[in-house]
Design a protein around this motif. Structure first.
Motif, PDB file in Angstrom:
ATOM      1  N   GLN A  22     -10.267  17.846  -1.040  1.00 34.02           N
ATOM      2  CA  GLN A  22      -9.534  16.756  -0.407  1.00 34.02           C
ATOM      3  C   GLN A  22      -9.584  16.848   1.114  1.00 34.02           C
ATOM      4  N   GLU A  23      -9.351  18.023   1.652  1.00 35.86           N
ATOM      5  CA  GLU A  23      -9.347  18.165   3.110  1.00 35.86           C
ATOM      6  C   GLU A  23     -10.702  17.786   3.705  1.00 35.86           C
ATOM      7  N   HIS A  24     -11.768  18.216   3.058  1.00 39.02           N
ATOM      8  CA  HIS A  24     -13.108  17.879   3.543  1.00 39.02           C
ATOM      9  C   HIS A  24     -13.343  16.372   3.507  1.00 39.02           C
ATOM     10  N   LEU A  25     -12.977  15.743   2.400  1.00 41.42           N
ATOM     11  CA  LEU A  25     -13.232  14.311   2.268  1.00 41.42           C
ATOM     12  C   LEU A  25     -12.371  13.485   3.213  1.00 41.42           C
ATOM     13  N   VAL A  26     -11.117  13.900   3.406  1.00 41.36           N
ATOM     14  CA  VAL A  26     -10.253  13.192   4.356  1.00 41.36           C
ATOM     15  C   VAL A  26     -10.879  13.201   5.747  1.00 41.36           C
ATOM     16  N   ALA A  27     -11.408  14.354   6.160  1.00 44.09           N
ATOM     17  CA  ALA A  27     -12.049  14.440   7.479  1.00 44.09           C
ATOM     18  C   ALA A  27     -13.378  13.690   7.494  1.00 44.09           C
ATOM     19  N   HIS A  28     -14.171  13.843   6.437  1.00 37.24           N
ATOM     20  CA  HIS A  28     -15.501  13.220   6.384  1.00 37.24           C
ATOM     21  C   HIS A  28     -15.419  11.705   6.480  1.00 37.24           C
ATOM     22  N   TYR A  29     -14.412  11.109   5.833  1.00 37.54           N
ATOM     23  CA  TYR A  29     -14.295   9.658   5.829  1.00 37.54           C
ATOM     24  C   TYR A  29     -13.362   9.135   6.930  1.00 37.54           C
ATOM     25  N   GLY A  30     -12.961   9.993   7.830  1.00 40.97           N
ATOM     26  CA  GLY A  30     -12.261   9.544   9.029  1.00 40.97           C
ATOM     27  C   GLY A  30     -10.822   9.136   8.841  1.00 40.97           C
ATOM     28  N   LEU A  31     -10.123   9.748   7.886  1.00 43.60           N
ATOM     29  CA  LEU A  31      -8.695   9.461   7.728  1.00 43.60           C
ATOM     30  C   LEU A  31      -7.930  10.427   8.630  1.00 43.60           C
ATOM     31  N   THR A  32      -8.175  10.309   9.919  1.00 44.13           N
ATOM     32  CA  THR A  32      -7.751  11.308  10.886  1.00 44.13           C
ATOM     33  C   THR A  32      -7.049  10.697  12.088  1.00 44.13           C
ATOM     34  N   ALA A  33      -6.327  11.551  12.820  1.00 38.60           N
ATOM     35  CA  ALA A  33      -5.660  11.111  14.045  1.00 38.60           C
ATOM     36  C   ALA A  33      -6.671  10.605  15.062  1.00 38.60           C
ATOM     37  N   GLU A  34      -7.789  11.282  15.171  1.00 38.06           N
ATOM     38  CA  GLU A  34      -8.797  10.892  16.155  1.00 38.06           C
ATOM     39  C   GLU A  34      -9.327   9.487  15.887  1.00 38.06           C
ATOM     40  N   ARG A  35      -9.512   9.148  14.622  1.00 39.52           N
ATOM     41  CA  ARG A  35      -9.988   7.801  14.308  1.00 39.52           C
ATOM     42  C   ARG A  35      -8.925   6.761  14.626  1.00 39.52           C
ATOM     43  N   VAL A  36      -7.678   7.069  14.359  1.00 41.50           N
ATOM     44  CA  VAL A  36      -6.597   6.145  14.700  1.00 41.50           C
ATOM     45  C   VAL A  36      -6.565   5.906  16.202  1.00 41.50           C
ATOM     46  N   VAL A  37      -6.683   6.975  16.991  1.00 36.82           N
ATOM     47  CA  VAL A  37      -6.665   6.839  18.443  1.00 36.82           C
ATOM     48  C   VAL A  37      -7.832   5.986  18.915  1.00 36.82           C
ATOM     49  N   ARG A  38      -9.032   6.255  18.401  1.00 40.44           N
ATOM     50  CA  ARG A  38     -10.198   5.459  18.799  1.00 40.44           C
ATOM     51  C   ARG A  38     -10.006   3.995  18.460  1.00 40.44           C
ATOM     52  N   THR A  39      -9.453   3.729  17.284  1.00 44.52           N
ATOM     53  CA  THR A  39      -9.243   2.347  16.860  1.00 44.52           C
ATOM     54  C   THR A  39      -8.266   1.631  17.780  1.00 44.52           C
ATOM     55  N   VAL A  40      -7.164   2.295  18.104  1.00 42.61           N
ATOM     56  CA  VAL A  40      -6.172   1.701  18.998  1.00 42.61           C
ATOM     57  C   VAL A  40      -6.772   1.464  20.373  1.00 42.61           C
ATOM     58  N   ARG A  41      -7.439   2.473  20.934  1.00 39.60           N
ATOM     59  CA  ARG A  41      -8.001   2.326  22.282  1.00 39.60           C
ATOM     60  C   ARG A  41      -9.054   1.230  22.340  1.00 39.60           C
ATOM     61  N   THR A  42      -9.919   1.172  21.334  1.00 38.47           N
ATOM     62  CA  THR A  42     -10.960   0.139  21.324  1.00 38.47           C
ATOM     63  C   THR A  42     -10.339  -1.251  21.285  1.00 38.47           C
ATOM     64  N   ALA A  43      -9.330  -1.436  20.447  1.00 41.57           N
ATOM     65  CA  ALA A  43      -8.698  -2.753  20.320  1.00 41.57           C
ATOM     66  C   ALA A  43      -7.954  -3.139  21.589  1.00 41.57           C
ATOM     67  N   LEU A  44      -7.194  -2.206  22.158  1.00 39.10           N
ATOM     68  CA  LEU A  44      -6.427  -2.532  23.364  1.00 39.10           C
ATOM     69  C   LEU A  44      -7.336  -2.709  24.569  1.00 39.10           C
ATOM     70  N   ASP A  45      -8.390  -1.914  24.665  1.00 42.75           N
ATOM     71  CA  ASP A  45      -9.348  -2.097  25.768  1.00 42.75           C
ATOM     72  C   ASP A  45     -10.000  -3.471  25.700  1.00 42.75           C
ATOM     73  N   ALA A  46     -10.391  -3.884  24.492  1.00 39.36           N
ATOM     74  CA  ALA A  46     -11.031  -5.185  24.321  1.00 39.36           C
ATOM     75  C   ALA A  46     -10.061  -6.303  24.666  1.00 39.36           C
TER      76      ALA A  46
END
Length: 322
Positions: free
Chosen positions: A284-308
């Protein structure tokens, strides 16, 4: 301290049996209940073997006769193999059956797509009268088991397999009431389940260091859905991001998008598993990281949307240049 939600469920149920003769524990040879556990439960425990249709049908009959059965099986089997009796025998008749579904999400990652439950929340939350709950840690699991004794109708309780960390101090969890774990006026991060909730809390910390304040909601109950708390958090925000250990279609992200579209139109970005069967091997831990269910992905998503949005001149409420 880390503890498995399925073990918290088992231990709390066993502790309740003696004081509640109406309760029954119906097992499907899951291995969660040892011979010692079965002996302690006595006549209130039945192992029906790997026969999920029978499990749900017998549970419905017991519930119609005044008992309150807790049935134990894996989430993938409860919501696919046994869906017909859940729909017709249990939900249609509004019977108080508690479906304790272990190995939710990617918890059975090592066993492949046949045992992974990435559709269960979408399936269960559309059934009329079905309460759907996803505890984020062991303490919440214990609370929900106790609270379920007072609920009318059926309940689906999504549980994990391995130990997961306890949440930081938070308001006591109540079925049907979202938990506000952090407050901020710029974005809303909504999630359910151990790994997504912890990831959103970590993402909020990272975003705060960049001048972006996030409200973090633990939306542990998908039905009945706490639209009021969600909408109150969304109104001052410019963006909502959801994260779940589930396919993006129909789960928490769908519930949030439906509520926001009707009550407080705001952009919703749904993060979850990609729209395909899992093609990676790992725990589970490997798959959660592999598929991007992570804090880093959330941050990237927020920054990309707000920057745009900032470049388009649609918002100046947050400094996204930090």
């Amino acid at each position: 301290m880390s503890r498995a939600t399925r073990e918290a469920y088992r231990d709390r149920l066993l502790a309740l049996l003696g004081g509640h003769p109406e309760l029954m524990c119906l097992d499907s040879d899951t291995g969660l209940f040892s011979a010692e556990h079965a002996a302690a439960a006595g006549d209130q425990y039945l192992n029906l073997g790997i026969a999920e249709h029978n499990l749900m049908g017998i549970a419905a009959g017991m519930a119609a006769s005044g008992r309150m059965p807790f049935v134990n099986t894996m989430a993938a089997f409860a919501t696919s193999r046994a869906l017909e009796p859940i729909k017709i025998d249990i939900a249609y008749n509004k019977l108080p059956v508690r479906i304790a579904a272990t190995h939710g999400g990617l918890a059975a990652g090592h066993l492949g797509p046949t045992h992974q439950a990435l559709e269960d929340l979408a399936v269960m939350r559309v059934l009329p009268g079905m309460t759907v709950v996803v505890p984020a840690d062991a303490a919440a699991t214990e609370a929900f088991v106790e609270q379920s004794l007072e609920l009318a109708g059926p309940l689906y309780l999504r549980l994990g397999r391995k130990p997961s960390p306890a949440l930081p101090a938070a308001p006591p969890p109540v079925i049907g009431k979202a938990q506000t774990l952090r407050q901020g006026g710029d974005v809303v991060l909504a999630s359910c389940g151990p790994y997504p909730v912890l990831a959103c809390l970590a993402a909020a910390e990272l975003l705060a260091g960049q001048g972006i304040e996030a409200t973090v909601l633990n939306m542990h109950t998908l039905r009945p859905f706490d639209t009021r708390t969600l909408v109150a958090a969304v109104r001052p925000a410019s963006l909502v991001v959801t994260l779940e250990e589930h396919w993006c279609s129909g789960g928490l992200g769908g519930a949030v998008a439906e509520a926001v579209a009707e009550e407080a139109p705001t952009r919703v970005l749904r993060l979850g598993m990609p729209d395909r069967f899992v093609d990676e091997v790992g725990n589970q831990e490997h798959l959660v990281a592999h598929y991007g269910l992570t804090a880093e992905r959330v941050v990237r998503t927020v920054r990309t949307a707000l920057d745009a949005a900032a470049r388009a001149g649609r918002t100046e409420r947050v400094d996204v240049t930090a």
